[in-house]
Design a protein around this motif. Structure first.
Motif, PDB file in Angstrom:
ATOM      1  N   TYR A 135       3.245   0.675  -6.801  1.00 23.63           N
ATOM      2  CA  TYR A 135       3.389  -0.480  -5.919  1.00 23.63           C
ATOM      3  C   TYR A 135       2.566  -0.261  -4.663  1.00 23.63           C
ATOM      4  N   VAL A 136       1.649  -1.183  -4.406  1.00 27.47           N
ATOM      5  CA  VAL A 136       0.797  -1.102  -3.228  1.00 27.47           C
ATOM      6  C   VAL A 136       0.798  -2.459  -2.547  1.00 27.47           C
ATOM      7  N   PRO A 163       5.910   3.889  -8.184  1.00 23.30           N
ATOM      8  CA  PRO A 163       4.873   4.557  -7.398  1.00 23.30           C
ATOM      9  C   PRO A 163       3.532   3.823  -7.365  1.00 23.30           C
ATOM     10  N   ARG A 188      10.287  -1.392   1.636  1.00 28.54           N
ATOM     11  CA  ARG A 188       8.995  -1.056   1.047  1.00 28.54           C
ATOM     12  C   ARG A 188       8.966   0.410   0.616  1.00 28.54           C
ATOM     13  N   THR A 189       9.469   1.289   1.466  1.00 30.02           N
ATOM     14  CA  THR A 189       9.515   2.714   1.143  1.00 30.02           C
ATOM     15  C   THR A 189      10.330   2.950  -0.118  1.00 30.02           C
ATOM     16  N   HIS A 220      -6.286   3.364  -1.713  1.00 24.87           N
ATOM     17  CA  HIS A 220      -4.870   3.195  -1.381  1.00 24.87           C
ATOM     18  C   HIS A 220      -4.404   4.371  -0.575  1.00 24.87           C
ATOM     19  N   LYS A 228       8.580   1.679  -3.303  1.00 19.66           N
ATOM     20  CA  LYS A 228       7.525   2.604  -3.731  1.00 19.66           C
ATOM     21  C   LYS A 228       8.102   3.745  -4.557  1.00 19.66           C
TER      22      LYS A 228
END
Length: 112
Positions: A96-97, A94, A86-87, A112, A90
């Motif tokens: 991506y949430v 950027p 996930r890190t 967010h 991202k």
């Protein structure tokens, strides 16, 4: 992106879920430890390669890296586990949430 290739790892359900959250609709997986894996060709429709670094050899990693570079396919290097992936996703996108990271403020707007 819609198709990803995961190289390495055995227990990859969490990684598959993370990729699904990222918008990947089709996932291929190579363990990277079978004799024939070194001879496989990256599927033509692959948009992203996830290399699980703690499960594959340096030689196999190098081969995947070379083949991906020739085709212009992005590679994400990650240890096994969805949080690490996930890190890295991202960093790739950027915007991506993950839904669990959203919360509503008192006015009803998502933060967010």
């Amino acid at each position: 992106m819609s198709t990803a290739l995961i190289v390495g790892g055995d227990q990859i359900d969490g990684i598959k879920q993370e990729l699904s959250n990222f918008g990947i609709t089709h996932i291929n997986h190579w363990s990277g430890r079978k004799v024939g894996d070194g001879k496989k060709i990256i599927p033509q429709d692959t948009d992203l390669i996830i290399l699980i670094t703690d499960w594959i050899s340096h030689t196999f990693t190098h081969k995947i890296k070379q083949n991906a570079a020739k085709r212009g396919v992005k590679i994400v290097y990650t240890p096994n586990g969805p949080a690490a992936l996930r890190t890295r996703l991202k960093r790739l996108d950027p915007d991506y949430v993950v839904e669990a990271e959203c919360r509503e403020d008192q006015s009803g707007f998502s933060l967010h």
